[in-house]
Design a protein around this motif. Structure first.
Motif, PDB file in Angstrom:
ATOM      1  N   ALA A  78     -14.394   1.460  -7.171  1.00 47.79           N
ATOM      2  CA  ALA A  78     -15.540   2.628  -6.722  1.00 47.79           C
ATOM      3  C   ALA A  78     -15.251   2.642  -8.034  1.00 47.79           C
ATOM      4  N   VAL A  79     -14.318   3.667  -8.686  1.00 50.94           N
ATOM      5  CA  VAL A  79     -14.457   3.771 -10.269  1.00 50.94           C
ATOM      6  C   VAL A  79     -14.711   2.745 -11.287  1.00 50.94           C
ATOM      7  N   VAL A  80     -14.520   1.728 -11.093  1.00 48.55           N
ATOM      8  CA  VAL A  80     -14.568   0.494 -11.995  1.00 48.55           C
ATOM      9  C   VAL A  80     -16.390   0.462 -11.775  1.00 48.55           C
ATOM     10  N   GLY A  81     -16.832   0.316 -10.418  1.00 47.86           N
ATOM     11  CA  GLY A  81     -19.136  -0.250 -10.468  1.00 47.86           C
ATOM     12  C   GLY A  81     -19.715   0.987 -10.917  1.00 47.86           C
ATOM     13  N   SER A  82     -18.793   2.611 -10.875  1.00 49.37           N
ATOM     14  CA  SER A  82     -18.986   3.336 -10.985  1.00 49.37           C
ATOM     15  C   SER A  82     -19.504   4.110 -12.851  1.00 49.37           C
ATOM     16  N   PHE A  83     -18.687   4.055 -12.861  1.00 51.77           N
ATOM     17  CA  PHE A  83     -18.009   4.202 -15.165  1.00 51.77           C
ATOM     18  C   PHE A  83     -18.783   2.402 -15.593  1.00 51.77           C
ATOM     19  N   ALA A  84     -19.100   1.466 -14.297  1.00 47.76           N
ATOM     20  CA  ALA A  84     -19.715   0.448 -15.380  1.00 47.76           C
ATOM     21  C   ALA A  84     -21.311   0.861 -15.401  1.00 47.76           C
ATOM     22  N   MET A  85     -21.751   1.182 -13.934  1.00 50.41           N
ATOM     23  CA  MET A  85     -23.532   1.736 -14.326  1.00 50.41           C
ATOM     24  C   MET A  85     -23.526   3.053 -14.930  1.00 50.41           C
ATOM     25  N   ALA A  86     -22.262   4.168 -15.601  1.00 52.92           N
ATOM     26  CA  ALA A  86     -22.200   5.038 -15.835  1.00 52.92           C
ATOM     27  C   ALA A  86     -22.293   4.516 -17.693  1.00 52.92           C
ATOM     28  N   GLY A  87     -22.298   3.509 -17.893  1.00 48.99           N
ATOM     29  CA  GLY A  87     -21.844   3.197 -19.652  1.00 48.99           C
ATOM     30  C   GLY A  87     -20.409   3.486 -20.335  1.00 48.99           C
ATOM     31  N   LEU A  88     -19.579   3.171 -19.484  1.00 51.74           N
ATOM     32  CA  LEU A  88     -18.318   3.529 -19.916  1.00 51.74           C
ATOM     33  C   LEU A  88     -17.580   2.675 -20.213  1.00 51.74           C
ATOM     34  N   PRO A  89     -17.003   3.112 -21.213  1.00 53.41           N
ATOM     35  CA  PRO A  89     -15.890   1.181 -21.864  1.00 53.41           C
ATOM     36  C   PRO A  89     -14.357   1.830 -20.733  1.00 53.41           C
ATOM     37  N   PRO A  90     -13.748   0.919 -20.494  1.00 57.24           N
ATOM     38  CA  PRO A  90     -13.715  -0.432 -20.862  1.00 57.24           C
ATOM     39  C   PRO A  90     -14.788  -1.002 -19.755  1.00 57.24           C
ATOM     40  N   PHE A  91     -15.900  -0.838 -19.494  1.00 58.91           N
ATOM     41  CA  PHE A  91     -17.252  -2.088 -18.347  1.00 58.91           C
ATOM     42  C   PHE A  91     -17.534  -2.468 -18.724  1.00 58.91           C
ATOM     43  N   ASN A  92     -17.938  -3.304 -19.074  1.00 60.64           N
ATOM     44  CA  ASN A  92     -19.358  -3.937 -19.131  1.00 60.64           C
ATOM     45  C   ASN A  92     -20.526  -3.467 -19.071  1.00 60.64           C
ATOM     46  N   GLY A  93     -21.102  -2.424 -18.460  1.00 61.53           N
ATOM     47  CA  GLY A  93     -22.002  -1.994 -18.266  1.00 61.53           C
ATOM     48  C   GLY A  93     -22.319  -1.319 -19.837  1.00 61.53           C
ATOM     49  N   PHE A  94     -20.818  -0.751 -20.313  1.00 65.63           N
ATOM     50  CA  PHE A  94     -20.841   0.461 -21.291  1.00 65.63           C
ATOM     51  C   PHE A  94     -21.895  -0.684 -22.764  1.00 65.63           C
ATOM     52  N   LEU A  95     -21.743  -2.043 -23.233  1.00 66.06           N
ATOM     53  CA  LEU A  95     -22.315  -2.929 -24.224  1.00 66.06           C
ATOM     54  C   LEU A  95     -23.293  -3.037 -23.623  1.00 66.06           C
TER      55      LEU A  95
END
Length: 807
Positions: free
Chosen positions: A388-405
């Motif tokens: 949930a942390v990985v998916g949600s933080f990526a959706m929020a646009g935080l690093p180090p997740f692909n949504g941030f890029l």
């Protein structure tokens, strides 16, 4: 062959029911899982060649006379979507094996619907022919309807399925009209040919209407504002369906359509404004409404709407590059938005697919998705919490997740819009980064709600339907793979960009391939220094934390939007009004009275045919070539006329039936005069059977209504009868003088040579129309048997009296 890849899910879907019935000890999903895995591995082999610029075309003739062929076309854009369809499809089926119980669920139906949808989606992304694309487009609506209504015993499931189908199919019909306009303009159904020749048709009168209708289909399917209202209700489907249809595939069909037709309509101001503004409004409205949701799947539904709006706005912004010449430096700057849209499309499928599966696990293991009942699950479900942390933080646009890029690249794109000096955007350009930033703040807030409200805080076991525990390993495999890709794509984005996103960009913006700087503009980096985009991200995090902490103090803002003014309520009221009004209207003419129906039919014939004849002047009568009328024919015609005129004034049904029989027998005499004894005999038989049927029905009919004997009714009957008779007579006389083709009677003059018959009528009935005649005889036989049975089964008068007393 790609055509076989499209058809194979449908073929396997035919076998699934047999597997489900014969192999009850094994979960059907294990056999179905083979299909997407094989298709995914088959498509993976195309990645190197497509990345180098190759395209693949496979064509199977279907209706060549109309230019409709089953043409499969594989390029960078279709490859991205196809890999998502099969790759995420494989993970969803694996997840469903552990999510759906083989003892309690009808898995045969589920996997048939799922395979139908998979095949339809592959057909959409591979089709080069507009009509074939539309065929598969509507198949996705039908199969998704079945999947959403899978738990059909639930009222909300049926409602959500109906809602999604009504909205998406309505948009699809509009899209079909747009396709027909395109094919009319360019005389082809091929998308490749339309793209190649569109330059000469941008000023065509049908160009803008075709564009808007195609966008209507795309917006309804991809849940863009104001058509987004179907997606939250579609969450009543099982979680595997939501993870597949509503995060990675079906809702991406509209995105695919806009991307595919960007080379056709992009560069036009209408396309830029409509796509960009609808995308931005959807982005904001989805994120704003996601924050207020208390159901986890509803939250994800609105977040999906928001993310789809983000991708759509990027496609609109990127289309501005087509306004310039491909070698212009500004083109490269604005075209990056297209690359970003495709990049975020892939990123969204990974983190949102994982999140849907996480929510499904929470629901499966606790018995609820209500955030108000959840909390404190971090220590109980540590793996699910991590996902949930990985998916949600990526959706929020935080690093180090692909949504941030992709989120940083999105900020770059909306900031570039402020530098546009065409499309009348000078004044409104600042709205793009402002709306994007505000929507990103809400995105951060609902991402934090999803994680912290569900997994932190106080555990409330008394509010849960089940004792919370971690999901089995089998159910965790799929979301773990997707969450891993979220992180991998962050650290190795250019691997994805080089082999998938860049070829997809080349398919959307073919005129930019090979220009100076083409190979260097797609470098994806996590760090670009302290720039405006980074400041916007820091502002999103800071302001988002504040809003999350102060949520109880400002949640009242949603009360400013009364429920009775919502689009959902408008849809429900409109549907209810249509149902009520249609029922009232139907009850007005569906009276159950045959007399009324005949009046409606004859009046409609009079109005429509008379109107057409008056408009076209089609009636022209020339009696100079008519054969003379003998005294016998004239006498019988006069008797028939008197008989026909007498029927409306008959005082009983029996009289009317007898007069109608007289007409039929007199007509048989005409056939005798014209030397057609076969037709005369047929007419006598038919008239006898008809009279018997009339008399049989007459035996059971109630007393003739007094209204039918009123002078006013009789006069109206006479007027209708005379008018219809006059109209038909005029048409018949006019037809003789309007021959557009040579008569075929000369062909039958050789009856003796062709059929060995000396009687032309017998030759036509017995040889030239042998099968037709045989079937007519069978029909007469069945009708005769029916009359005989009805007569034999007729109850006696005393039996009828007993029935009446019993009632």
């Amino acid at each position: 062959m790609l055509n076989l890849a499209i058809v194979s899910p449908f073929i396997i879907a035919l076998i699934v029911p047999l597997l489900y019935k014969s192999l009850k000890r094994v979960h059907t999903g294990w056999f179905v899982l083979i299909v997407p895995i094989v298709l995914f591995l088959y498509l993976v082999q195309f990645i190197p060649s497509v990345a180098s610029g190759e395209v693949y075309i496979y064509e199977v003739p279907w209706i060549p006379s109309l230019g409709i062929n089953f043409t499969a076309y594989l390029d960078g854009l279709s490859l991205i979507l196809a890999l998502l369809i099969t790759g995420v499809g494989s993970l969803v089926i694996l997840y469903s094996i552990y999510y759906l119980s083989k003892e309690r669920e009808s898995l045969g139906h589920f996997y048939v619907y799922l395979l139908m949808f998979m095949g339809a989606m592959l057909g959409v992304v591979f089709s080069d022919n507009l009509m074939v694309l539309y065929l598969f487009w509507e198949l996705t609506s039908i199969s998704s309807f079945l999947l959403i209504a899978y738990w059909y015993h639930r009222r909300q499931s049926r409602y959500g399925a109906q809602k999604s189908m009504l909205i998406t199919v309505t948009g699809g019909i509009g899209m079909l009209a747009g396709f027909i306009m395109l094919s009319t303009m360019m005389d082809t159904f091929s998308i490749r040919e339309i793209i190649a020749n569109v330059a000469g048709y941008t000023d065509h009168a049908l160009f803008i209407p075709a564009m808007l209708l195609v966008l209507l289909g795309a917006f309804t399917k991809s849940a863009q504002f104001p058509f987004h209202i179907w997606l939250p209700d579609a969450m009543e489907a099982p979680t595997p369906v939501s993870a597949y249809l509503h995060s990675a595939t079906m809702v991406k069909a509209g995105i695919y359509l806009v991307a595919r037709f960007t080379p056709v309509f992009g560069g036009d101001a209408v396309w830029f404004w409509v796509v960009s503004l609808v995308g931005m409004i959807t982005l904001f409205w989805g994120s704003f409404n996601a924050v207020r949701q208390t159901d986890l799947k509803a939250l994800l539904a609105y977040s999906t709407i928001s993310q789809l709006g983000l991708i759509m706005s990027l496609l609109g912004i990127g289309s501005a590059a087509l306004y310039f010449d491909a070698s212009n430096a500004a083109s490269a700057m604005y075209s990056i938005a297209i690359f970003t849209a495709l990049f975020h499309l892939v990123n969204h499928s990974t983190f949102k697919g994982a999140l849907f599966m996480v929510v499904g696990i929470v629901d499966h293991e606790t018995g609820t998705r209500d955030i108000r009942k959840l909390g404190g699950l971090m220590t109980i479900m540590p793996v699910t919490f991590t996902l949930a942390v990985v998916g949600s933080f990526a959706m929020a646009g935080l690093p180090p997740f692909n949504g941030f890029l992709s989120k940083e690249m999105f900020f770059t794109a909306v900031l570039d819009v402020t530098q546009l000096s065409f499309f009348s955007i000078d004044t409104w350009g600042m709205l793009f980064p402002i709306v994007a930033w505000i929507a990103s703040v809400f995105t951060f807030v609902y991402s934090m709600i999803l994680v912290f409200k569900t997994f932190l805080g106080k555990h409330q076991p008394e509010k849960l339907e089940k004792t919370a525990h971690e999901a089995p390993i089998g159910m965790l495999i799929s979301p773990v793979i997707l969450a891993s890709l979220v992180i991998v794509f962050f650290f190795f984005p250019n691997l994805l960009g080089e082999y998938l996103i860049k070829p997809g960009y080349a398919a959307v913006m073919p005129t930019f391939v090979g220009v100076e700087g083409y190979d260097t503009q797609f470098n994806i980096s996590a760090w670009h220094g302290f720039n405006t985009e980074l400041l916007m991200t820091l502002g999103v995090v800071g302001f988002g934390v504040v809003l999350y902490q102060l949520w109880p103090k400002w949640e009242g803002v949603y009360a400013l939007f009364p429920r009775k003014w919502t689009l959902d309520n408008l849809y429900n009221r409109s549907l209810l009004t249509l149902e009520n009004q249609s029922t009232n209207f139907t009850n007005r003419y569906m009276t159950g009275n045959m007399y009324h129906y005949m009046v409606y039919i004859f009046i409609a014939i009079l109005v429509i045919v008379t109107g057409v004849v008056a408009y076209t002047g089609a009636i022209s009568i020339d009696s100079s070539n008519d054969a003379p009328i003998s005294i016998y024919e004239g006498f019988i015609a006069a008797v028939m006329a008197v008989t026909a005129l007498s029927i409306p004034f008959a005082k009983s049904r029996l009289t009317a039936i007898l007069l109608n029989g007289v007409l039929g027998y007199l007509l048989a005499l005409f056939f005798v005069f014209f030397r057609a004894p076969d037709l005369a005999l047929t007419q006598l038989v038919v008239e006898t059977v008809s009279a018997a049927l009339f008399l049989l029905c007459f035996y059971f009919l109630p007393e003739w209504e007094k209204e039918a004997r009123k002078p006013r009714i009789k006069v109206m009957n006479a007027i209708i009868a005379v008018s219809v008779g006059t109209l038909v007579t005029l048409l018949a006389l006019s037809v003789q003088n309007n021959r557009f083709f040579d008569s075929i009677s000369s062909f039958y003059e050789n009856a003796y040579e062709l059929a060995g018959a000396q009687n032309i009528v017998n030759a036509i009935l017995g040889d030239f129309r042998a099968f037709d005649t045989m079937l007519e005889v069978v029909v007469l036989l069945i009708a005769g048997l029916g009359v005989y049975v009805l007569i034999k089964l007729k109850p006696k008068k005393e039996e009828r009296g007993q029935d009446v007393e019993g009632e």
